[in-house]
Design a protein around this motif. Structure first.
Motif, short mmCIF file in Angstrom:
data_model
loop_
_atom_site.label_atom_id
_atom_site.label_comp_id
_atom_site.label_asym_id
_atom_site.label_seq_id
_atom_site.Cartn_x
_atom_site.Cartn_y
_atom_site.Cartn_z
N SER A 194 0.85 -1.19 0.00
CA SER A 194 0.00 0.00 0.00
C SER A 194 0.89 1.24 0.00
O SER A 194 2.08 1.15 0.29
N PHE A 195 0.29 2.36 -0.34
CA PHE A 195 0.96 3.64 -0.12
C PHE A 195 0.65 4.00 1.31
O PHE A 195 -0.51 3.99 1.73
N SER A 196 1.67 4.29 2.10
CA SER A 196 1.47 4.58 3.51
C SER A 196 2.18 5.87 3.89
O SER A 196 3.22 6.20 3.33
N LYS A 197 1.59 6.56 4.87
CA LYS A 197 2.25 7.74 5.42
C LYS A 197 1.76 7.96 6.84
O LYS A 197 0.63 7.61 7.17
N GLN A 198 2.65 8.50 7.65
CA GLN A 198 2.27 8.88 9.01
C GLN A 198 1.64 10.26 8.94
O GLN A 198 2.15 11.16 8.26
N LEU A 199 0.52 10.42 9.65
CA LEU A 199 -0.18 11.69 9.64
C LEU A 199 0.28 12.57 10.78
O LEU A 199 0.64 12.09 11.85
N SER A 200 0.26 13.85 10.54
CA SER A 200 0.59 14.84 11.56
C SER A 200 -0.64 15.73 11.73
O SER A 200 -1.05 16.41 10.77
N PHE A 201 -1.22 15.73 12.92
CA PHE A 201 -2.44 16.48 13.16
C PHE A 201 -2.15 17.88 13.67
O PHE A 201 -1.19 18.09 14.41
N ARG A 202 -2.98 18.81 13.27
CA ARG A 202 -2.88 20.20 13.69
C ARG A 202 -4.03 20.53 14.63
O ARG A 202 -5.07 19.85 14.61
N TRP A 203 -3.87 21.56 15.40
CA TRP A 203 -4.93 22.02 16.29
C TRP A 203 -6.23 22.24 15.51
O TRP A 203 -7.32 21.90 15.96
N SER A 204 -6.12 22.78 14.30
CA SER A 204 -7.30 23.07 13.49
C SER A 204 -8.00 21.81 12.97
O SER A 204 -9.11 21.90 12.44
N ASP A 205 -7.38 20.63 13.13
CA ASP A 205 -8.00 19.37 12.73
C ASP A 205 -8.96 18.84 13.79
O ASP A 205 -9.65 17.84 13.56
N LEU A 206 -9.00 19.48 14.95
CA LEU A 206 -9.83 19.00 16.06
C LEU A 206 -11.21 19.63 16.05
O LEU A 206 -11.42 20.72 15.53
N ASP A 207 -12.16 18.92 16.69
CA ASP A 207 -13.50 19.45 16.87
C ASP A 207 -13.68 19.83 18.35
O ASP A 207 -12.74 19.70 19.13
N PRO A 208 -14.85 20.30 18.75
CA PRO A 208 -15.05 20.72 20.15
C PRO A 208 -14.88 19.59 21.17
O PRO A 208 -14.74 19.86 22.36
N ASN A 209 -14.90 18.34 20.74
CA ASN A 209 -14.70 17.20 21.64
C ASN A 209 -13.23 16.81 21.76
O ASN A 209 -12.90 15.79 22.35
N PHE A 210 -12.34 17.59 21.14
CA PHE A 210 -10.89 17.38 21.17
C PHE A 210 -10.43 16.10 20.48
O PHE A 210 -9.41 15.54 20.83
N HIS A 211 -11.22 15.64 19.52
CA HIS A 211 -10.70 14.59 18.64
C HIS A 211 -10.79 15.09 17.20
O HIS A 211 -11.37 16.13 16.94
N VAL A 212 -10.16 14.36 16.30
CA VAL A 212 -10.08 14.80 14.90
C VAL A 212 -11.50 14.94 14.33
O VAL A 212 -12.31 14.01 14.44
N ARG A 213 -11.78 16.11 13.76
CA ARG A 213 -13.10 16.38 13.20
C ARG A 213 -13.33 15.54 11.95
O ARG A 213 -12.39 15.20 11.22
#
Length: 145
Positions: free
Chosen positions: A3-22
């Motif tokens: 597969s094509f694989s990559k590690q993701l890097s999350f930003r503050w702006s990727d979060l929702d009000p529940n503090f998980h990725v939107r």
């Protein structure tokens, strides 16, 4: 390559009000990874412009299984799960997996190629796209349409 694989890097702006990725961030990561993969296979923006075609999506669906938080280490694995022999229609699957290799989410997209001059589905599909998708890693349950 499986597969094509990559590690993701999350930003503050990727979060929702529940503090998980939107939810919409998952789709953004999938779209970005597809473009990076196509570029690595020679389907660059310049190639799309030169040959007057590009990808178009008919369906994009995400199944969420486990929440992802800002500090989580997540890898995205991308494969083709379905494709016509002429590469005119295809489905791509993105799996978001955590450090324990558990699936956190799965995005499935169904698409085709569009002629950007005619604004219609490309027929026939440019050879450059057929070649690229033929070497794209396939899922274990790959289906030739």
């Amino acid at each position: 390559m499986t597969s094509f694989s990559k590690q993701l890097s999350f930003r503050w702006s990727d979060l929702d009000p529940n503090f998980h990725v939107r939810h919409s961030a998952y789709y953004d990561f999938g779209a970005q990874h597809r473009i990076e993969i196509l570029e690595s296979l020679g389907l660059t923006i310049k190639a799309f412009q030169m040959h007057h075609f590009g990808p178009v999506l008919f369906r994009e669906e995400c199944i969420f299984r486990k929440e992802i938080k800002l500090s989580d280490i997540i890898f995205m694995h991308t494969k083709v799960s379905k494709m016509k022999a002429d590469a005119s229609r295809w489905s791509i699957v993105h799996e978001f997996r955590n450090e324990e290799d558990q699936i956190c989410a799965t995005i499935t997209v169904d698409g085709a190629w569009m002629d950007t001059k005619l604004r219609k589905l490309a027929n026939p599909v440019p050879e450059i796209a057929i070649k690229a998708l033929s070497i794209f890693p396939k899922s274990d349950d790959f289906i030739q349409l």
